[in-house]
Motif scaffolding. Structure first.
Motif, short mmCIF file in Angstrom:
data_model
loop_
_atom_site.label_atom_id
_atom_site.label_comp_id
_atom_site.label_asym_id
_atom_site.label_seq_id
_atom_site.Cartn_x
_atom_site.Cartn_y
_atom_site.Cartn_z
N ILE A 198 0.83 -1.20 0.00
CA ILE A 198 0.00 0.00 0.00
C ILE A 198 0.87 1.25 0.00
O ILE A 198 0.55 2.25 -0.66
CB ILE A 198 -0.97 -0.02 1.20
N LEU A 199 2.00 1.21 0.71
CA LEU A 199 2.91 2.36 0.74
C LEU A 199 3.54 2.64 -0.62
O LEU A 199 3.92 3.77 -0.90
CB LEU A 199 4.00 2.15 1.80
N VAL A 200 3.65 1.64 -1.45
CA VAL A 200 4.12 1.86 -2.82
C VAL A 200 2.97 2.33 -3.70
O VAL A 200 3.14 3.22 -4.55
CB VAL A 200 4.76 0.57 -3.39
N ALA A 201 1.79 1.77 -3.49
CA ALA A 201 0.65 2.04 -4.38
C ALA A 201 0.11 3.46 -4.24
O ALA A 201 -0.21 4.10 -5.25
CB ALA A 201 -0.47 1.05 -4.10
N ILE A 202 0.00 3.98 -3.03
CA ILE A 202 -0.62 5.29 -2.84
C ILE A 202 0.18 6.40 -3.53
O ILE A 202 -0.38 7.13 -4.36
CB ILE A 202 -0.87 5.57 -1.35
N PRO A 203 1.47 6.55 -3.23
CA PRO A 203 2.20 7.62 -3.94
C PRO A 203 2.30 7.35 -5.44
O PRO A 203 2.27 8.29 -6.24
CB PRO A 203 3.58 7.64 -3.31
N GLY A 204 2.41 6.08 -5.83
CA GLY A 204 2.47 5.76 -7.25
C GLY A 204 1.22 6.18 -7.99
O GLY A 204 1.29 6.74 -9.09
N THR A 205 0.08 5.93 -7.39
CA THR A 205 -1.20 6.32 -8.01
C THR A 205 -1.33 7.85 -8.05
O THR A 205 -1.79 8.41 -9.06
CB THR A 205 -2.38 5.70 -7.23
N LEU A 206 -0.95 8.52 -6.98
CA LEU A 206 -0.99 9.98 -6.97
C LEU A 206 -0.07 10.57 -8.03
O LEU A 206 -0.47 11.49 -8.76
CB LEU A 206 -0.61 10.51 -5.59
N LEU A 207 1.14 10.04 -8.13
CA LEU A 207 2.07 10.53 -9.15
C LEU A 207 1.52 10.29 -10.56
O LEU A 207 1.60 11.16 -11.43
CB LEU A 207 3.44 9.85 -8.99
N TYR A 208 0.96 9.12 -10.77
CA TYR A 208 0.38 8.82 -12.08
C TYR A 208 -0.72 9.82 -12.42
O TYR A 208 -0.76 10.35 -13.54
CB TYR A 208 -0.18 7.40 -12.10
N ASN A 209 -1.61 10.11 -11.48
CA ASN A 209 -2.71 11.03 -11.75
C ASN A 209 -2.22 12.44 -12.04
O ASN A 209 -2.73 13.12 -12.93
CB ASN A 209 -3.71 11.02 -10.59
N VAL A 210 -1.23 12.90 -11.29
CA VAL A 210 -0.66 14.24 -11.53
C VAL A 210 -0.01 14.29 -12.91
O VAL A 210 -0.22 15.25 -13.67
CB VAL A 210 0.36 14.59 -10.43
N LEU A 211 0.77 13.27 -13.24
CA LEU A 211 1.45 13.25 -14.53
C LEU A 211 0.47 13.10 -15.69
O LEU A 211 0.65 13.72 -16.75
CB LEU A 211 2.48 12.13 -14.56
N LEU A 212 -0.57 12.31 -15.50
CA LEU A 212 -1.58 12.17 -16.55
C LEU A 212 -2.27 13.50 -16.81
O LEU A 212 -2.50 13.86 -17.97
CB LEU A 212 -2.61 11.10 -16.15
N ARG A 213 -2.55 14.24 -15.76
CA ARG A 213 -3.18 15.56 -15.94
C ARG A 213 -2.25 16.51 -16.70
O ARG A 213 -2.68 17.23 -17.59
CB ARG A 213 -3.56 16.16 -14.58
N LYS A 214 -0.97 16.50 -16.37
CA LYS A 214 -0.02 17.35 -17.09
C LYS A 214 0.05 16.95 -18.56
O LYS A 214 0.12 17.81 -19.44
CB LYS A 214 1.35 17.29 -16.44
N ALA A 215 0.01 15.64 -18.83
CA ALA A 215 0.01 15.17 -20.22
C ALA A 215 -1.24 15.64 -20.94
O ALA A 215 -1.17 16.09 -22.10
CB ALA A 215 0.12 13.66 -20.25
N GLU A 216 -2.38 15.57 -20.28
CA GLU A 216 -3.64 16.00 -20.90
C GLU A 216 -3.62 17.49 -21.20
O GLU A 216 -4.13 17.92 -22.25
CB GLU A 216 -4.81 15.65 -19.99
N VAL A 217 -3.06 18.28 -20.32
CA VAL A 217 -3.00 19.73 -20.55
C VAL A 217 -2.15 20.03 -21.78
O VAL A 217 -2.55 20.83 -22.64
CB VAL A 217 -2.44 20.46 -19.30
N ILE A 218 -1.01 19.39 -21.90
CA ILE A 218 -0.16 19.60 -23.07
C ILE A 218 -0.89 19.14 -24.34
O ILE A 218 -0.87 19.84 -25.37
CB ILE A 218 1.18 18.86 -22.91
N GLN A 219 -1.56 18.02 -24.27
CA GLN A 219 -2.30 17.51 -25.43
C GLN A 219 -3.40 18.49 -25.84
O GLN A 219 -3.61 18.74 -27.03
CB GLN A 219 -2.90 16.15 -25.12
N LEU A 220 -4.11 19.05 -24.87
CA LEU A 220 -5.16 20.02 -25.17
C LEU A 220 -4.59 21.30 -25.76
O LEU A 220 -5.19 21.91 -26.65
CB LEU A 220 -6.00 20.31 -23.92
N GLN A 221 -3.44 21.72 -25.29
CA GLN A 221 -2.79 22.91 -25.85
C GLN A 221 -2.41 22.67 -27.31
O GLN A 221 -2.61 23.54 -28.15
CB GLN A 221 -1.55 23.29 -25.03
N VAL A 222 -1.89 21.49 -27.60
CA VAL A 222 -1.52 21.15 -28.97
C VAL A 222 -2.77 21.07 -29.85
O VAL A 222 -2.80 21.57 -30.98
CB VAL A 222 -0.73 19.82 -29.03
#
Length: 141
Positions: A111-135
């Protein structure tokens, strides 16, 4: 079974540690990539999607599977606890509770690996989506 007694913790915690390290490493790589990425460098929204989502699936997969690795460690440790109690013929509550308590540490580590990993994934996915929308917005203009 005796080899499993000695190798279970190193195998499970080594696997979880490796998974956590890979998640952190790839997350840092993606974060630095996003900080230095100019949406104007992409020729198309599809190219942006391909480039910005690189390694995100691996981050998500490792984060999603870490609890299962921890649970596997817990189940095996519980089996070993019952095996040791049965072999020793010691049916004390203390022996059972101590073995079960120690077995649960693998689930906690997962669980200690999963929680920060999931949070990091969600933050990075949002950043990717923002760049994609800008393009995509630039491509429509």
């Amino acid at each position: 079974m005796h080899w499993l007694i000695h190798w279970l913790d190193p195998l499970i915690f080594g696997t979880l540690g490796t998974m956590g390290f890979i998640v952190l490493w790839l997350s840092l790589e993606r974060w630095l990539y996003f900080r230095s990425t100019d949406p104007d460098r992409f020729d198309s929204p599809e190219a942006a999607r391909i480039e910005t989502t690189r390694n995100l699936t691996l981050i998500a997969s490792l984060a999603a599977n870490a609890p299962y690795v921890g649970l596997l460690g817990t189940v095996l440790a519980i089996m070993l606890t019952f095996w040791q109690i049965g072999e020793a013929g010691n049916l004390s509550t203390q022996a059972i509770m101590l073995g079960l308590a120690m077995a649960l540490k693998a689930t906690a580590a997962g669980i200690l690996v999963a929680i920060p990993g999931t949070l990091l994934y969600n933050v990075l996915l949002r950043k990717a989506e923002v760049i994609q929308l800008q393009v995509q917005a630039r491509a429509q203009n």
